[in-house]
Design an enzyme around this catalytic site. Structure first.
Site, short mmCIF file in Angstrom:
data_model
loop_
_atom_site.label_atom_id
_atom_site.label_comp_id
_atom_site.label_asym_id
_atom_site.label_seq_id
_atom_site.Cartn_x
_atom_site.Cartn_y
_atom_site.Cartn_z
N ASP A 50 6.97 39.84 49.55
CA ASP A 50 7.07 39.59 50.95
C ASP A 50 7.73 40.79 51.67
OD1 ASP A 50 7.15 36.89 52.91
OD2 ASP A 50 8.86 38.24 53.14
N TYR A 55 10.07 45.40 58.77
CA TYR A 55 11.05 45.92 57.62
C TYR A 55 11.18 47.43 57.79
CZ TYR A 55 10.99 40.95 56.40
OH TYR A 55 10.81 39.50 56.39
N LYS A 84 3.55 40.94 58.11
CA LYS A 84 3.88 39.96 59.23
C LYS A 84 3.54 40.94 60.52
CE LYS A 84 7.34 37.60 56.78
NZ LYS A 84 8.13 38.76 55.95
N HIS A 117 5.25 36.78 62.78
CA HIS A 117 6.29 37.05 62.42
C HIS A 117 7.43 36.07 63.19
CE1 HIS A 117 9.48 40.11 60.48
NE2 HIS A 117 10.35 38.71 60.50
#
Length: 323
Positions: A50, A55, A84, A117
């Site tokens: 994931d 990120y 996402k 997200h």
């Protein structure tokens, strides 16, 4: 391991591994740590990875996955990869470009799962959290149903096999589900979920709509300074959880993960430490009793580690509703 225990069928016919490896990390941790940890996770048996545009480690995660493909450990189709859509790309004409940026960083042709997200859209641009001169986050105004239609187009284009949402409350999910001309239902809703915030009502709602609940923060998050109050309780130090772990001769982390699996939740385990990563995969090796589950249910206090308080005045702020 018995494979039938390790996958859940999504409402579009694809299968998601019940245990996933989370790759979020704080900015101060070097990105090279993510490459190392992701390789260790795949070697240990994790097949569900994931990640997210926001990120800022997709290049590293892609590198790790591709190196494990190159050395014969896995094939691309063995890996279930989630990315996402970030909030600054909610305008329908920008949605696919965010996914394409992720694919380029990963050096992949498709992602297995693509999620919105967060329901809170932000002003488009380079900054993840655009701010005005007073340091206030700048919001945008986009209809969530229009965002969802753009997500459906990503699936039709073959760039994402499945599509879903993250951090949505039941009202926001209803909005998508009741959308005129809905082509694909969200396959999942990824939310913060752990013994202090077990999301019972949202889980029941999702189950009733054939939507899988995916839990992040299942171990009480990594308590990163940028998003978690440092005075909040340390989940894995909880005396009730620790007593149960001792009784079952497992770590508190394994108990917390197993709890989610037995509720039908797909759970993400996040760690950069080799011993913890290897331990977390052992969640399939034991079961909790009905009594254990009741004890853990009793720890719920609807406590959120990642409440995004600084955006609580956003029109789409999801955490003010009960579920």
């Amino acid at each position: 391991m018995n494979s039938k225990h390790q996958y859940v069928e999504l409402n579009d016919g694809h299968f998601i591994p019940r245990l996933g490896f989370g790759t979020y990390k704080p900015q101060e941790v070097p990105n090279s740590k993510t490459i190392e940890a992701t390789k260790i996770a795949i070697e240990a048996g994790f097949r569900h990875i994931d990640c997210a545009y926001a990120y800022q480690v997709e290049e590293e995660v892609g590198l790790a996955i591709r190196s494990k493909i190159a050395d014969g450990t896995v094939k691309r189709e063995d890996i279930f990869y989630t990315s996402k859509l970030w909030s600054t790309f909610h305008r329908p004409e920008l949605v696919q470009s965010c996914l394409e940026k992720s694919l380029k960083k990963l050096n992949f042709d498709y992602v297995d799962l693509y999620l919105i997200h967060s329901p809170m859209e932000l002003k488009p641009g380079e900054e993840l959290f655009p701010k005005d001169e007073n340091g206030k986050t700048i919001y945008d105004h986009v209809d969530l149903c229009a965002v969802w239609e753009a997500m459906e187009k990503c699936k039709d284009a073959g760039l994402a096999k499945s599509i879903g949402v993250s951090n949505f409350n039941h009202r926001q999910l209803e909005m998508i589900l009741n959308k005129p001309g809905l082509k694909y239902k969200p396959v999942c809703n990824q939310v913060e979920c752990h013994v202090y915030h077990n999301q019972r009502k949202l889980l029941d709602f999702c189950k009733s709509k054939d939507i899988v609940l995916v839990a992040y923060g299942a171990l009480g998050t990594q308590r990163y300074k940028e998003c978690v109050d440092q005075n909040s309780p340390v989940l894995l130090d909880d005396p009730v959880l620790c007593a149960l772990a001792k009784k079952r001769k497992r770590s508190p982390a394994l108990i917390a993960l197993r709890y989610q699996l037995q509720r039908g939740v797909v759970v993400l385990a996040q760690s950069l430490k080799e011993n913890e990563i290897k331990e977390n995969i052992q969640v399939f090796d034991f079961e909790l009793t009905e009594e254990d589950m009741k004890v853990l249910d009793g720890l719920n206090r609807n406590f959120c580690y990642v409440a995004m308080q600084f955006m609580s005045d956003h029109p789409n702020y999801p955490f003010a509703d009960e579920y």
